[in-house]
Design a protein around this motif. Structure first.
Motif, PDB file in Angstrom:
ATOM      1  N   SER A 113      27.599  32.915  42.481  1.00 23.81           N
ATOM      2  CA  SER A 113      28.715  32.161  43.047  1.00 23.81           C
ATOM      3  C   SER A 113      30.016  32.742  42.506  1.00 23.81           C
ATOM      4  CB  SER A 113      28.615  30.682  42.678  1.00 23.81           C
ATOM      5  OG  SER A 113      27.448  30.114  43.220  1.00 23.81           O
ATOM      6  N   PRO A 114      31.012  32.955  43.344  1.00 26.24           N
ATOM      7  CA  PRO A 114      32.260  33.568  42.881  1.00 26.24           C
ATOM      8  C   PRO A 114      33.047  32.644  41.961  1.00 26.24           C
ATOM      9  CG  PRO A 114      32.457  32.891  45.176  1.00 26.24           C
ATOM     10  CD  PRO A 114      31.019  32.698  44.802  1.00 26.24           C
ATOM     11  N   LEU A 115      33.719  33.238  40.996  1.00 25.57           N
ATOM     12  CA  LEU A 115      34.602  32.485  40.114  1.00 25.57           C
ATOM     13  C   LEU A 115      35.909  32.178  40.837  1.00 25.57           C
ATOM     14  CD1 LEU A 115      34.103  34.568  36.833  1.00 25.57           C
ATOM     15  CD2 LEU A 115      32.968  32.418  37.459  1.00 25.57           C
ATOM     16  N   LEU A 116      36.667  31.228  40.288  1.00 28.74           N
ATOM     17  CA  LEU A 116      37.954  30.848  40.874  1.00 28.74           C
ATOM     18  C   LEU A 116      39.085  31.197  39.922  1.00 28.74           C
ATOM     19  CD1 LEU A 116      37.127  27.299  42.327  1.00 28.74           C
ATOM     20  CD2 LEU A 116      37.228  29.466  43.570  1.00 28.74           C
ATOM     21  N   THR A 117      40.195  31.616  40.493  1.00 35.11           N
ATOM     22  CA  THR A 117      41.388  31.875  39.699  1.00 35.11           C
ATOM     23  C   THR A 117      42.120  30.552  39.457  1.00 35.11           C
ATOM     24  OG1 THR A 117      42.848  32.206  41.605  1.00 35.11           O
ATOM     25  CG2 THR A 117      41.601  34.117  40.811  1.00 35.11           C
ATOM     26  N   GLU A 118      43.201  30.607  38.717  1.00 32.76           N
ATOM     27  CA  GLU A 118      44.003  29.408  38.477  1.00 32.76           C
ATOM     28  C   GLU A 118      44.612  28.858  39.771  1.00 32.76           C
ATOM     29  OE1 GLU A 118      46.900  30.401  35.575  1.00 32.76           O
ATOM     30  OE2 GLU A 118      45.449  30.548  33.916  1.00 32.76           O
ATOM     31  N   ASP A 119      44.742  29.723  40.764  1.00 29.19           N
ATOM     32  CA  ASP A 119      45.292  29.308  42.062  1.00 29.19           C
ATOM     33  C   ASP A 119      44.187  28.903  43.034  1.00 29.19           C
ATOM     34  OD1 ASP A 119      47.854  29.911  41.154  1.00 29.19           O
ATOM     35  OD2 ASP A 119      47.643  32.008  41.743  1.00 29.19           O
ATOM     36  N   ASP A 120      42.970  28.705  42.517  1.00 20.74           N
ATOM     37  CA  ASP A 120      41.817  28.315  43.336  1.00 20.74           C
ATOM     38  C   ASP A 120      41.471  29.364  44.390  1.00 20.74           C
ATOM     39  OD1 ASP A 120      41.287  25.946  42.004  1.00 20.74           O
ATOM     40  OD2 ASP A 120      42.656  24.781  43.257  1.00 20.74           O
ATOM     41  N   LEU A 121      41.660  30.618  44.059  1.00 27.21           N
ATOM     42  CA  LEU A 121      41.231  31.707  44.922  1.00 27.21           C
ATOM     43  C   LEU A 121      39.903  32.251  44.410  1.00 27.21           C
ATOM     44  CD1 LEU A 121      44.563  33.704  45.399  1.00 27.21           C
ATOM     45  CD2 LEU A 121      43.564  32.007  46.949  1.00 27.21           C
ATOM     46  N   MET A 122      38.980  32.550  45.325  1.00 28.69           N
ATOM     47  CA  MET A 122      37.688  33.098  44.936  1.00 28.69           C
ATOM     48  C   MET A 122      37.829  34.560  44.517  1.00 28.69           C
ATOM     49  SD  MET A 122      35.096  31.466  47.806  1.00 28.69           S
ATOM     50  CE  MET A 122      36.136  31.907  49.208  1.00 28.69           C
ATOM     51  N   VAL A 123      37.125  34.920  43.466  1.00 31.29           N
ATOM     52  CA  VAL A 123      37.144  36.302  42.976  1.00 31.29           C
ATOM     53  C   VAL A 123      35.960  37.048  43.600  1.00 31.29           C
ATOM     54  CG1 VAL A 123      37.025  37.806  40.958  1.00 31.29           C
ATOM     55  CG2 VAL A 123      38.184  35.579  40.801  1.00 31.29           C
ATOM     56  N   PRO A 124      36.207  38.138  44.330  1.00 33.61           N
ATOM     57  CA  PRO A 124      35.098  38.876  44.960  1.00 33.61           C
ATOM     58  C   PRO A 124      34.107  39.384  43.922  1.00 33.61           C
ATOM     59  CG  PRO A 124      37.235  39.655  45.745  1.00 33.61           C
ATOM     60  CD  PRO A 124      37.513  38.760  44.588  1.00 33.61           C
ATOM     61  N   LEU A 125      32.856  39.465  44.328  1.00 32.09           N
ATOM     62  CA  LEU A 125      31.827  40.046  43.468  1.00 32.09           C
ATOM     63  C   LEU A 125      31.858  41.564  43.627  1.00 32.09           C
ATOM     64  CD1 LEU A 125      28.875  37.557  44.068  1.00 32.09           C
ATOM     65  CD2 LEU A 125      30.732  37.440  42.396  1.00 32.09           C
ATOM     66  N   LEU A 126      31.675  42.269  42.533  1.00 32.89           N
ATOM     67  CA  LEU A 126      31.811  43.728  42.526  1.00 32.89           C
ATOM     68  C   LEU A 126      30.471  44.393  42.260  1.00 32.89           C
ATOM     69  CD1 LEU A 126      33.784  46.186  42.545  1.00 32.89           C
ATOM     70  CD2 LEU A 126      33.931  45.913  40.059  1.00 32.89           C
ATOM     71  N   ASN A 127      30.127  45.364  43.117  1.00 33.93           N
ATOM     72  CA  ASN A 127      28.959  46.197  42.869  1.00 33.93           C
ATOM     73  C   ASN A 127      29.134  47.525  43.591  1.00 33.93           C
ATOM     74  OD1 ASN A 127      26.551  46.845  41.670  1.00 33.93           O
ATOM     75  ND2 ASN A 127      25.268  45.709  43.102  1.00 33.93           N
ATOM     76  N   TYR A 128      28.680  48.600  42.960  1.00 35.09           N
ATOM     77  CA  TYR A 128      28.780  49.961  43.497  1.00 35.09           C
ATOM     78  C   TYR A 128      30.220  50.333  43.830  1.00 35.09           C
ATOM     79  CZ  TYR A 128      23.854  48.728  44.185  1.00 35.09           C
ATOM     80  OH  TYR A 128      22.561  48.269  44.004  1.00 35.09           O
ATOM     81  N   GLY A 129      31.165  49.752  43.098  1.00 33.60           N
ATOM     82  CA  GLY A 129      32.565  50.059  43.301  1.00 33.60           C
ATOM     83  C   GLY A 129      33.199  49.365  44.495  1.00 33.60           C
ATOM     84  N   VAL A 130      32.508  48.390  45.085  1.00 31.16           N
ATOM     85  CA  VAL A 130      32.988  47.688  46.279  1.00 31.16           C
ATOM     86  C   VAL A 130      33.137  46.204  45.977  1.00 31.16           C
ATOM     87  CG1 VAL A 130      32.501  47.124  48.698  1.00 31.16           C
ATOM     88  CG2 VAL A 130      31.843  49.371  47.779  1.00 31.16           C
ATOM     89  N   LYS A 131      34.284  45.635  46.320  1.00 28.32           N
ATOM     90  CA  LYS A 131      34.513  44.203  46.174  1.00 28.32           C
ATOM     91  C   LYS A 131      33.929  43.476  47.384  1.00 28.32           C
ATOM     92  CE  LYS A 131      38.831  44.655  43.537  1.00 28.32           C
ATOM     93  NZ  LYS A 131      40.279  44.323  43.515  1.00 28.32           N
TER      94      LYS A 131
END
Length: 313
Positions: free
Chosen positions: A114-132
């Motif tokens: 599950s993606p994490l949230l920033t302080e502004d409640d924006l989802m942080v993309p998951l990163l793998n193989y250099g791709v968000k």
């Protein structure tokens, strides 16, 4: 009386006005559109159309689309994004799974948290193989069925696009669902699309549908990068002969519409197995001929973006 009332209603519904026209000296009553109402209607229609707004931090938006389902569109999107990130590590590449009902990116990119949230409640993309990466699959379980109507789907898609902390993205590859429906229109009307890569198999059942997609894109003035003929052939494991499976209709279709065939990609078990294992062929076997097909595709897409002065070298 009833006839006059009926005529009044028709005139009112059609928003027309009555004028007298003289033909050969004889006066005739005609009905014409009222300029003030026509102007008002045009203003209302213009006001109702969505305005294209860029995604903050995203420089290029590339759609990977198809008419038919099951033609390898998600596999193409995954390997294209991964190949672009591999070719030019300095570039920031994103991958958005816009198929709300059947997300494939979590499996193929081996990202399931599950993606994490920033302080502004924006989802942080998951990163793998250099791709968000961002997908509806990150927000529901693997066994959950998304049973939503159109408005809810559009709302979810809007959040996947704009409620995400993408950072600085040189190219966002969007894996779209099959067809030419709500999702495609929403993306095209709301986002400044840099180009579209079309994926098809060469049999007529798939080509007929992708032809409709080309018509839609041209009507909406969306640049088409080119067509990928997927599963175009299979290589005999014994004699290594290339065997055509469905004919060569893709090249004829491309010629009719003045579109380039970017790449012919074979039907290959290694490509399928790498996607199922969550390790794209570009990463799993980077020196293979299968990976080379996607690397060549990534180079052509990068050239297209550079010609539009939207990608740094």
């Amino acid at each position: 009386m009833k006839a006059n009332l009926k005529l009044f209603n028709i005139v009112h519904l059609l928003r027309v006005s009555k004028v007298n026209v003289s033909i050969n000296g004889t006066s005739h009553q005609c009905y014409t559109s009222r300029p003030d109402l026509e102007k008002k209607r045009a203003e209302l229609m213009a006001r109702g159309l969505p305005k294209q707004k860029p995604i903050p931090g995203v420089n290029n938006i590339l759609l990977v689309a198809s008419g038919k389902g099951g033609v390898g569109k998600s596999t193409t999107a995954v390997n294209l994004a991964t190949a672009m990130a591999t070719l030019q590590p300095k570039l920031e590449i994103g991958l958005l799974d816009a198929d709300v009902f059947g997300p494939s990116i979590p499996l193929m990119m081996n990202v399931n948290e599950s993606p994490l949230l920033t302080e502004d409640d924006l989802m942080v993309p998951l990163l793998n193989y250099g791709v968000k990466c961002m997908s509806m699959g990150f927000l529901v379980t693997e066994r959950s069925a998304v049973m939503w109507r159109g408005l809810m789907v559009m709302s979810a898609l809007e959040k996947l696009m704009r409620k995400v902390h993408w950072g600085n993205i040189d190219c966002l590859v969007i894996d779209t669902p099959p067809g030419t429906g709500d999702t495609h229109l929403s993306l095209i009307q709301n986002l400044p699309i840099t180009g579209v890569v079309l994926v098809t198999t060469p049999q007529q059942a798939a080509l007929q549908v992708v032809r409709r997609g080309i018509t839609m894109l041209k009507k909406l003035n969306i640049p088409i990068v080119g067509i990928i003929e997927n599963m175009s052939n299979i290589t005999c494991p014994n004699c290594k002969t290339s065997i055509s499976l469905f004919g060569s209709g893709t090249h004829q279709l491309a010629k009719e519409h003045g579109i380039e065939v970017l790449q012919d990609i074979p039907l290959d078990s290694d490509i399928t197995n790498s996607g199922d294992s969550g390790k794209p062929i570009v990463v799993a076997e980077p020196d293979s001929s299968q990976a080379l097909s996607y690397i060549q595709l990534a180079e052509k897409v990068a050239d297209f973006l550079r010609k539009q002065s939207k990608l740094e070298t």
